[in-house]
Design a protein around this motif. Structure first.
Motif, mmCIF file in Angstrom:
data_model
loop_
_atom_site.group_PDB
_atom_site.id
_atom_site.type_symbol
_atom_site.label_atom_id
_atom_site.label_comp_id
_atom_site.label_asym_id
_atom_site.label_seq_id
_atom_site.Cartn_x
_atom_site.Cartn_y
_atom_site.Cartn_z
ATOM 1 N N ALA A 150 -10.194 6.607 -2.727
ATOM 2 C CA ALA A 150 -10.867 7.008 -1.774
ATOM 3 C C ALA A 150 -10.767 7.080 -0.347
ATOM 4 C CB ALA A 150 -12.219 5.399 -1.455
ATOM 5 N N ASN A 151 -9.468 6.851 -0.380
ATOM 6 C CA ASN A 151 -9.011 7.062 0.951
ATOM 7 C C ASN A 151 -7.249 7.869 1.405
ATOM 8 O OD1 ASN A 151 -9.810 3.997 2.430
ATOM 9 N ND2 ASN A 151 -8.746 3.258 1.770
ATOM 10 N N ARG A 157 1.051 -1.334 0.375
ATOM 11 C CA ARG A 157 0.061 -0.179 0.186
ATOM 12 C C ARG A 157 1.089 1.517 0.411
ATOM 13 N NH1 ARG A 157 -3.922 -0.464 -2.729
ATOM 14 N NH2 ARG A 157 -4.761 1.152 -1.116
ATOM 15 N N LEU A 158 1.669 0.844 0.861
ATOM 16 C CA LEU A 158 2.738 2.188 0.773
ATOM 17 C C LEU A 158 3.468 2.370 -0.766
ATOM 18 C CD1 LEU A 158 4.398 2.092 4.427
ATOM 19 C CD2 LEU A 158 3.009 3.110 3.454
ATOM 20 N N GLU A 159 3.470 1.292 -1.339
ATOM 21 C CA GLU A 159 4.698 1.848 -2.737
ATOM 22 C C GLU A 159 3.182 1.989 -3.191
ATOM 23 O OE1 GLU A 159 6.709 1.487 -5.321
ATOM 24 O OE2 GLU A 159 7.656 1.464 -3.565
ATOM 25 N N TYR A 160 2.527 1.512 -3.126
ATOM 26 C CA TYR A 160 1.112 1.943 -4.289
ATOM 27 C C TYR A 160 1.290 3.800 -3.968
ATOM 28 C CZ TYR A 160 -3.341 3.271 -6.048
ATOM 29 O OH TYR A 160 -4.153 3.864 -6.857
ATOM 30 N N LEU A 174 5.141 18.038 -1.560
ATOM 31 C CA LEU A 174 3.910 17.356 -2.175
ATOM 32 C C LEU A 174 3.465 16.755 -1.316
ATOM 33 C CD1 LEU A 174 1.647 16.022 -3.573
ATOM 34 C CD2 LEU A 174 3.514 14.394 -4.583
ATOM 35 N N THR A 175 2.561 16.685 -0.597
ATOM 36 C CA THR A 175 1.859 15.857 0.683
ATOM 37 C C THR A 175 0.632 15.307 0.363
ATOM 38 O OG1 THR A 175 0.578 17.637 1.785
ATOM 39 C CG2 THR A 175 2.483 17.626 2.690
ATOM 40 N N ILE A 176 0.874 13.669 0.621
ATOM 41 C CA ILE A 176 -0.749 13.159 0.500
ATOM 42 C C ILE A 176 -1.356 12.947 1.772
ATOM 43 C CG2 ILE A 176 -2.029 11.384 -0.443
ATOM 44 C CD1 ILE A 176 0.493 11.348 -3.251
ATOM 45 N N ASP A 177 -2.530 12.668 2.001
ATOM 46 C CA ASP A 177 -3.247 12.444 3.720
ATOM 47 C C ASP A 177 -3.627 11.009 3.240
ATOM 48 O OD1 ASP A 177 -2.252 15.087 4.700
ATOM 49 O OD2 ASP A 177 -3.950 16.147 3.758
ATOM 50 N N ILE A 178 -4.074 9.987 3.870
ATOM 51 C CA ILE A 178 -3.988 9.265 3.697
ATOM 52 C C ILE A 178 -4.991 8.220 4.799
ATOM 53 C CG2 ILE A 178 -4.155 6.378 3.046
ATOM 54 C CD1 ILE A 178 -0.862 7.545 2.185
ATOM 55 N N ASN A 179 -6.460 8.079 5.456
ATOM 56 C CA ASN A 179 -7.173 7.542 5.771
ATOM 57 C C ASN A 179 -6.223 6.631 6.986
ATOM 58 O OD1 ASN A 179 -9.500 6.992 7.761
ATOM 59 N ND2 ASN A 179 -10.543 7.825 6.062
ATOM 60 N N ASP A 191 1.981 14.116 14.008
ATOM 61 C CA ASP A 191 3.300 15.046 13.926
ATOM 62 C C ASP A 191 2.690 16.409 12.942
ATOM 63 O OD1 ASP A 191 4.915 13.230 15.652
ATOM 64 O OD2 ASP A 191 5.702 12.307 14.332
ATOM 65 N N PHE A 192 1.952 16.220 12.188
ATOM 66 C CA PHE A 192 0.744 16.699 10.957
ATOM 67 C C PHE A 192 -0.362 17.029 10.924
ATOM 68 C CE2 PHE A 192 0.363 17.510 6.270
ATOM 69 C CZ PHE A 192 1.331 18.464 5.920
ATOM 70 N N PRO A 193 -0.804 18.415 10.767
ATOM 71 C CA PRO A 193 -2.058 18.718 10.985
ATOM 72 C C PRO A 193 -2.759 18.416 9.952
ATOM 73 C CG PRO A 193 -0.405 20.594 9.787
ATOM 74 C CD PRO A 193 0.389 19.507 10.518
ATOM 75 N N ALA A 194 -3.190 16.901 9.502
ATOM 76 C CA ALA A 194 -3.531 16.303 8.593
ATOM 77 C C ALA A 194 -4.423 16.104 8.902
ATOM 78 C CB ALA A 194 -3.655 15.673 8.185
ATOM 79 N N GLU A 195 -6.432 16.594 8.288
ATOM 80 C CA GLU A 195 -7.594 16.574 9.159
ATOM 81 C C GLU A 195 -8.327 14.877 8.761
ATOM 82 O OE1 GLU A 195 -10.250 18.251 7.775
ATOM 83 O OE2 GLU A 195 -9.735 20.842 8.288
ATOM 84 N N GLU A 196 -8.757 13.714 10.186
ATOM 85 C CA GLU A 196 -8.895 12.453 9.720
ATOM 86 C C GLU A 196 -7.894 12.398 9.209
ATOM 87 O OE1 GLU A 196 -12.306 12.242 7.956
ATOM 88 O OE2 GLU A 196 -13.497 13.550 9.279
ATOM 89 N N ALA A 197 -6.204 12.573 9.340
ATOM 90 C CA ALA A 197 -5.095 11.704 8.057
ATOM 91 C C ALA A 197 -4.672 10.728 9.643
ATOM 92 C CB ALA A 197 -4.100 11.703 7.610
ATOM 93 N N SER A 198 -4.843 9.422 8.808
ATOM 94 C CA SER A 198 -3.488 8.493 10.566
ATOM 95 C C SER A 198 -2.036 9.002 10.221
ATOM 96 C CB SER A 198 -3.874 7.255 9.983
ATOM 97 O OG SER A 198 -3.227 6.308 10.278
ATOM 98 N N ILE A 199 -1.425 8.658 8.505
ATOM 99 C CA ILE A 199 -0.108 9.346 8.376
ATOM 100 C C ILE A 199 -0.521 9.793 6.945
ATOM 101 C CG2 ILE A 199 0.675 7.433 8.576
ATOM 102 C CD1 ILE A 199 0.800 6.688 5.759
ATOM 103 N N THR A 200 0.415 11.221 6.934
ATOM 104 C CA THR A 200 0.660 11.706 5.833
ATOM 105 C C THR A 200 2.236 11.791 5.107
ATOM 106 O OG1 THR A 200 -0.607 13.075 6.592
ATOM 107 C CG2 THR A 200 1.118 13.668 5.211
#
Length: 612
Positions: free
Chosen positions: A136-137, A86-89, A211-216, A185-194
């Motif tokens: 969607a995530n 998933r991380l590689e994706y 570039l940042t991508i926030d993932i549920n 560590d990162f101010p993203a709404e409802e994000a588990s990781i960025t």
């Protein structure tokens, strides 16, 4: 001390045996084998079963623990594989934007008028939402830029100043590689990781954005939710912060605050036991390539719940098994000794020289295998006796055929001597030379009826024969020798080279230029290789097959005759092989073992043999 302790039960049995009256000892020795087996096996079975119950009770815990670790290790490997995929994706998704030349141009351009960046926003608002729609995530995709001439919409485009300095520093140090951050560590709404990376496709020193991508959280929880039965699974970052887990009490908290295991997680993977708050727990872990780790823990109370039940079952089953074993033992000894008696009868038949056995299959156990092996052994002995007899007859016939092909030696020597004297008297030197060469040839080939000669004699025999043929063919016969003289002291059966020289002369010469013949002798491993190579007309495959299978040809002996004599003398691994191509030539290879001149069949005096 250890030896005495180990043998003390045997010593006690010995004292008991010595206490028996002599008549009782004799009575025991006269028991039927079936009764002896039953008595001994009864003791031997009861004692191991008793020890087995104790051993099973003490070893079941460690066995189940090992099996649990194996199962959990498989779960860890599967979870880590899924997380890595998933991380590689998502890393591949970021590559799309990382290598987007159009996006790079829009982010790097200085805009003099506000309306100039409308194309840039139109492109960004079309590209980033489309990626989010397909995944969607993904909660959000943001590009942080230091280009203040580009308008910030607060969603897809933001200025670098809005990014935490510590995070910006880590991303820039990664030089275009992906960096992973937890939502704390990162101010993203409802994000588990960025996941974040600097946009520096062409210039690592001067990035044009971040570039940042926030993932549920559901993206990773879905990978472990099926593994939460009877165990707790945690995905944590390098600091111990829980990224995803089915334990809601620890979600978004520090795992090390609840389980002080930070010092245990030193290797890439492993397992350990630790007592926490009076409860013993089993931990196993495995780290991911980005520094995260997957941790699984199980309380020993749950882990060993089946162990106690299994131990109780073993005690009951063992007791029942002992009773059944006693019954089976009686019938087994009866069946086993009966087969031994049948086998003994067949052994006595072989002892009397009768190899016609009638042993029926006795199964596949040890006695059955012994009966099968004995039956096969008797058959093999009978075959060897027959084969040895047949081979000896064949060898004698081969020797007889070879001797019959020779001329009577006394008559031959006397005749050749008369011809030689007459030729010398008349001045016919060529006739004189041919007769001398012929006399030497037959002196070696006849060898007083013996079939073993020195290898040097075999070579001299060839040279004498060739000398005669050179007088006949004059300039058409060209001989070459490549000989290892260190092998001249070994022995061989006679007449294994001359037939092939004769075949070359009689069948291979095809034009006026004559023929070249090479004779080679060399050692290979534990054998001697002799070769006769010519550049004559060669043979077709049909002719080669006929030569290999025909017992006699124009040479008087034939390829098969030489091959049979070598195999009969030295074994099947030795013999003759031929390679030939029409219009190119023929190569004959003969392989024999290395045997010194002390061979028991070599009767000639070595000095006399060399003189001949």
């Amino acid at each position: 001390m250890n030896t005495e302790k180990a043998y003390s039960p045997l010593g006690r049995l010995g004292r008991i045996a010595r206490s028996f009256p002599l008549g009782q000892k004799r009575a025991y020795s006269n028991w039927r084998l079936r009764h002896k087996f039953f008595f001994i096996f009864l003791i031997v079975i009861i004692l191991p079963f008793s020890l087995l119950i104790y051993y099973s009770y003490s070893s079941t815990r460690s066995t189940i623990t090992e099996h649990t670790y194996t199962a959990l290790n498989g779960s860890l490997a599967q979870i880590n594989t899924n997380v890595e995929k998933r991380l590689e994706y998502y890393n591949q998704l970021s590559n799309i934007l990382y290598m987007d030349a159009q996006l790079r141009n829009y982010l790097s351009t200085d805009y003099e008028q506000a309306y100039y960046y409308l194309d840039a926003f139109q492109y960004i608002n079309r590209t980033l939402p489309s990626l989010m729609t397909l995944n969607a995530n993904i909660l959000g995709i943001t590009i942080y830029t230091g280009n203040h001439t580009l308008y910030s919409d607060g969603q897809y485009v933001k200025y670098t100043e809005e990014l935490a300095p510590s995070l910006e520093e880590q991303v820039l140090e990664a030089a275009g590689n992906t960096v992973y951050f937890h939502s704390e560590d990162f101010p993203a709404e409802e994000a588990s990781i960025t996941i974040a990376r600097s946009l520096s496709y062409f210039s690592l020193q001067h990035p044009y954005g971040i570039l940042t991508i926030d993932i549920n959280d559901n993206e990773f929880y879905s990978l472990i939710k099926m593994e939460n039965y009877n165990k707790s699974v945690y995905i944590i970052d390098q600091n111990g912060s829980v990224i995803s887990t089915g334990d809601q009490e620890l979600k978004s908290n520090q795992l090390f605050d609840v389980f002080p295991i930070q010092e245990k997680l030193t290797e890439d993977d492993g397992y350990f036991d630790i007592r926490i708050h009076g409860q013993e727990r089993f931990f196993t872990y495995k780290k991911l390539s980005n520094g995260w780790a997957t941790v699984i823990t199980v309380p020993y109370d749950e882990l060993l719940a089946n162990t106690n039940k299994a131990t109780r079952n073993i005690i009951w089953y063992s007791a029942v098994a002992i009773g059944i074993a006693v019954l089976l033992l009686y019938f087994t000894t009866k069946f086993m000794t009966k087969r031994i008696e049948v086998l003994l009868q067949q052994i006595r038949k072989v002892e009397r020289g009768d190899f016609r056995l009638s042993i029926k299959p006795m199964g596949h156990d040890e006695i059955g295998q012994v009966s099968f092996a004995f039956n096969k052994m008797a058959s093999t002995i009978q075959t060897l006796i027959h084969d040895g007899y047949v081979k000896e007859i064949a060898r004698k016939e081969s020797e007889l055929n070879t001797l019959q092909a020779q001329i009577n030696p006394h008559f031959l020597y006397n005749t050749l001597s008369s011809i030689s004297s007459l030729a010398l008297k008349e001045g016919a030197m060529q006739v004189y030379q041919m007769v001398n060469y012929l006399a030497k040839y037959y002196r070696v080939s006849l060898n007083k009826g013996k079939r073993i000669i020195l290898l040097e004699q075999e070579i001299n025999l060839v040279k004498n024969y060739v000398a005669i043929q050179k007088i006949r063919f004059r300039d058409k016969l060209h001989m070459h020798y490549d000989l290892d003289e260190q092998l001249f002291g070994t022995t061989t059966i006679k007449l294994i080279l001359q037939p092939f020289i004769e075949n070359c002369i009689n069948h291979a010469i095809w034009d006026e230029s004559g023929i070249n013949i090479i004779v080679k002798v060399r050692r290979e491993g534990d054998g001697i290789v002799l070769q006769v190579i010519d550049d004559g007309i060669g043979m077709t495959p049909e002719q080669l097959d006929q030569a290999l299978n025909k017992s006699g040809n124009l040479s008087g002996y034939g390829v098969k005759n030489v091959d049979d004599r070598i195999k009969l003398t030295y074994g099947e691994e030795y013999g003759v092989s031929i390679f030939s191509r029409l219009g190119i030539g023929t190569a004959v290879t003969i392989r024999i073992p290395v045997i010194s001149d002390r061979h028991p069949e070599y009767q000639l005096d070595k000095q006399q043999a060399l003189l001949e």
